[in-house]
Write a protein that holds these residues in place. Structure first.
Motif, PDB file in Angstrom:
ATOM      1  N   THR A 181       0.830  -1.200   0.000  1.00  0.00           N
ATOM      2  CA  THR A 181       0.000   0.000   0.000  1.00  0.00           C
ATOM      3  C   THR A 181       0.865   1.250   0.000  1.00  0.00           C
ATOM      4  N   ILE A 182       0.479   2.212  -0.835  1.00  0.00           N
ATOM      5  CA  ILE A 182       1.164   3.504  -0.911  1.00  0.00           C
ATOM      6  C   ILE A 182       0.400   4.500  -0.041  1.00  0.00           C
ATOM      7  N   ASP A 183       1.022   4.952   1.036  1.00  0.00           N
ATOM      8  CA  ASP A 183       0.389   5.937   1.917  1.00  0.00           C
ATOM      9  C   ASP A 183       0.573   7.341   1.350  1.00  0.00           C
ATOM     10  N   VAL A 184      -0.515   8.123   1.383  1.00  0.00           N
ATOM     11  CA  VAL A 184      -0.534   9.436   0.740  1.00  0.00           C
ATOM     12  C   VAL A 184      -0.977  10.498   1.735  1.00  0.00           C
ATOM     13  N   LEU A 185      -0.286  11.626   1.732  1.00  0.00           N
ATOM     14  CA  LEU A 185      -0.676  12.807   2.498  1.00  0.00           C
ATOM     15  C   LEU A 185      -1.145  13.869   1.518  1.00  0.00           C
ATOM     16  N   ILE A 186      -2.297  14.491   1.793  1.00  0.00           N
ATOM     17  CA  ILE A 186      -2.865  15.514   0.912  1.00  0.00           C
ATOM     18  C   ILE A 186      -2.703  16.880   1.570  1.00  0.00           C
ATOM     19  N   VAL A 187      -2.104  17.831   0.836  1.00  0.00           N
ATOM     20  CA  VAL A 187      -1.876  19.177   1.361  1.00  0.00           C
ATOM     21  C   VAL A 187      -2.458  20.187   0.385  1.00  0.00           C
ATOM     22  N   GLY A 211     -11.978  15.729  -2.801  1.00  0.00           N
ATOM     23  CA  GLY A 211     -11.953  15.049  -4.092  1.00  0.00           C
ATOM     24  C   GLY A 211     -10.762  14.123  -4.241  1.00  0.00           C
ATOM     25  N   LEU A 212      -9.585  14.608  -3.838  1.00  0.00           N
ATOM     26  CA  LEU A 212      -8.393  13.770  -3.926  1.00  0.00           C
ATOM     27  C   LEU A 212      -8.483  12.561  -2.991  1.00  0.00           C
ATOM     28  N   ARG A 213      -9.013  12.774  -1.801  1.00  0.00           N
ATOM     29  CA  ARG A 213      -9.161  11.651  -0.862  1.00  0.00           C
ATOM     30  C   ARG A 213     -10.069  10.576  -1.461  1.00  0.00           C
ATOM     31  N   ALA A 214     -11.172  10.984  -2.081  1.00  0.00           N
ATOM     32  CA  ALA A 214     -12.097  10.015  -2.670  1.00  0.00           C
ATOM     33  C   ALA A 214     -11.417   9.214  -3.773  1.00  0.00           C
ATOM     34  N   ILE A 215     -10.607   9.902  -4.594  1.00  0.00           N
ATOM     35  CA  ILE A 215      -9.896   9.220  -5.682  1.00  0.00           C
ATOM     36  C   ILE A 215      -8.878   8.231  -5.131  1.00  0.00           C
ATOM     37  N   VAL A 216      -8.101   8.683  -4.165  1.00  0.00           N
ATOM     38  CA  VAL A 216      -7.024   7.851  -3.624  1.00  0.00           C
ATOM     39  C   VAL A 216      -7.587   6.650  -2.860  1.00  0.00           C
ATOM     40  N   ASP A 217      -8.542   6.890  -1.979  1.00  0.00           N
ATOM     41  CA  ASP A 217      -9.050   5.818  -1.132  1.00  0.00           C
ATOM     42  C   ASP A 217      -9.881   4.791  -1.899  1.00  0.00           C
ATOM     43  N   ALA A 218     -10.248   5.108  -3.142  1.00  0.00           N
ATOM     44  CA  ALA A 218     -10.995   4.146  -3.961  1.00  0.00           C
ATOM     45  C   ALA A 218     -10.096   3.046  -4.526  1.00  0.00           C
ATOM     46  N   GLN A 219      -8.781   3.230  -4.397  1.00  0.00           N
ATOM     47  CA  GLN A 219      -7.834   2.261  -4.946  1.00  0.00           C
ATOM     48  C   GLN A 219      -7.352   1.298  -3.859  1.00  0.00           C
ATOM     49  N   PRO A 220      -7.270   0.009  -4.170  1.00  0.00           N
ATOM     50  CA  PRO A 220      -6.862  -0.962  -3.149  1.00  0.00           C
ATOM     51  C   PRO A 220      -5.418  -0.827  -2.698  1.00  0.00           C
ATOM     52  N   ASP A 221      -4.574  -0.209  -3.553  1.00  0.00           N
ATOM     53  CA  ASP A 221      -3.145  -0.096  -3.211  1.00  0.00           C
ATOM     54  C   ASP A 221      -2.753   1.294  -2.734  1.00  0.00           C
ATOM     55  N   ARG A 235      -7.912  13.735 -14.640  1.00  0.00           N
ATOM     56  CA  ARG A 235      -8.921  12.693 -14.412  1.00  0.00           C
ATOM     57  C   ARG A 235      -8.466  11.777 -13.280  1.00  0.00           C
ATOM     58  N   PRO A 236      -9.410  11.150 -12.608  1.00  0.00           N
ATOM     59  CA  PRO A 236      -9.043  10.252 -11.499  1.00  0.00           C
ATOM     60  C   PRO A 236      -7.991   9.219 -11.883  1.00  0.00           C
ATOM     61  N   ALA A 237      -8.108   8.629 -13.069  1.00  0.00           N
ATOM     62  CA  ALA A 237      -7.128   7.624 -13.497  1.00  0.00           C
ATOM     63  C   ALA A 237      -5.736   8.233 -13.614  1.00  0.00           C
ATOM     64  N   GLU A 238      -5.658   9.500 -14.026  1.00  0.00           N
ATOM     65  CA  GLU A 238      -4.361  10.174 -14.149  1.00  0.00           C
ATOM     66  C   GLU A 238      -3.763  10.449 -12.771  1.00  0.00           C
ATOM     67  N   VAL A 239      -4.605  10.815 -11.824  1.00  0.00           N
ATOM     68  CA  VAL A 239      -4.135  11.054 -10.453  1.00  0.00           C
ATOM     69  C   VAL A 239      -3.534   9.774  -9.877  1.00  0.00           C
ATOM     70  N   VAL A 240      -4.260   8.685 -10.032  1.00  0.00           N
ATOM     71  CA  VAL A 240      -3.812   7.397  -9.500  1.00  0.00           C
ATOM     72  C   VAL A 240      -2.504   6.967 -10.153  1.00  0.00           C
ATOM     73  N   GLU A 241      -2.434   7.088 -11.477  1.00  0.00           N
ATOM     74  CA  GLU A 241      -1.214   6.679 -12.180  1.00  0.00           C
ATOM     75  C   GLU A 241      -0.033   7.549 -11.781  1.00  0.00           C
ATOM     76  N   ALA A 242      -0.261   8.841 -11.607  1.00  0.00           N
ATOM     77  CA  ALA A 242       0.820   9.746 -11.209  1.00  0.00           C
ATOM     78  C   ALA A 242       1.379   9.365  -9.845  1.00  0.00           C
ATOM     79  N   ILE A 243       0.512   9.043  -8.916  1.00  0.00           N
ATOM     80  CA  ILE A 243       0.960   8.629  -7.579  1.00  0.00           C
ATOM     81  C   ILE A 243       1.802   7.363  -7.672  1.00  0.00           C
ATOM     82  N   ARG A 244       1.353   6.415  -8.462  1.00  0.00           N
ATOM     83  CA  ARG A 244       2.086   5.156  -8.592  1.00  0.00           C
ATOM     84  C   ARG A 244       3.439   5.357  -9.266  1.00  0.00           C
TER      85      ARG A 244
END
Length: 216
Positions: A2-8, A17-27, A109-118
């Motif tokens: 799991t990748i832990d994320v802090l939102i600032v 919005g970012l929390r909803a996108i991030v927490d929707a992913q299992p990793d 887009r949400p998919a872009e946010v998730v991919e960028a974090i990964r």
């Protein structure tokens, strides 16, 4: 893992919005939020996130200062992913120079946010290399030493140029007809010789010194 994320971000709607996108992913998992850059060091010390989504413009301590302070305060700081309204922004390039590993548009887009974090968490690819190249062309300095003091070998210089072009480790391996582990060794040597912590900072150093000239 799991990748832990802090939102600032000082905008609560953006944080939600970012929390909803991030927490929707299992990793992925949000481990904290902050409304100002001044809160970042203490939150990072407590929560140990792998990635910080950092708004670049905040009223008190902005993302540039917060990134600089975070990297200075920790021996093993998280990756910083700057969140911004405008891609072609001097503030974004300043944040990259301060140590951010990449940037993300707030309209992504949400998919872009998730991919960028990964991508930023993995650290083996450069996020949005063409955009970083444009920023370097618009706002980068020209040191002129071509990184001579780093004493890169010919192969290490070749690897750095391919990194700047946005190639991942497997793509560099294919281009040079070597193994991926060999590429990882070269990348590690480049980072060590340049005194930087990730490939984004290595590419920024290459642009700033004139070793690689941004085009396009």
């Amino acid at each position: 893992m799991t990748i832990d994320v802090l939102i600032v971000d000082d905008d609560e709607l953006i944080r939600v919005g970012l929390r909803a996108i991030v927490d929707a992913q299992p990793d992925l998992r949000v481990v904290g939020e902050a409304a100002d850059g001044a809160e970042v060091p203490s939150l990072v010390a407590r929560q140990r996130p792998r990635v910080v989504l950092m708004d670049v413009r905040m009223p008190a301590i902005d993302g540039i200062q917060a990134t600089r302070r975070l990297l200075a305060a920790s021996a093993d700081p998280p990756r910083v992913l700057v969140v911004t309204t405008f891609a072609n922004d001097e503030y974004v390039y300043a944040a990259l120079r301060a140590g951010a590993s990449g940037f993300l548009l707030k309209r992504a887009r949400p998919a872009e946010v998730v991919e960028a974090i990964r991508v930023v968490a993995a650290g083996e690819s450069l996020l949005f290399p063409a955009a970083i190249r444009r920023l370097a062309g618009a706002y980068g300095g020209r040191g002129g030493d071509g990184l001579r003091a780093a004493r890169l070998t010919e192969r290490e210089g070749e690897v750095l140029r391919l990194m700047a072009a946005g190639l991942s480790n497997p793509e560099i391996a294919d281009r040079l007809v070597v193994g991926v582990e060999t590429v990882k060794t070269h990348v590690g040597n480049v980072l060590a010789k340049l005194g930087v912590r990730d490939r984004t900072q290595a590419v920024i150093a290459a642009y700033e010194s004139g070793f690689v000239v941004p085009t396009g």
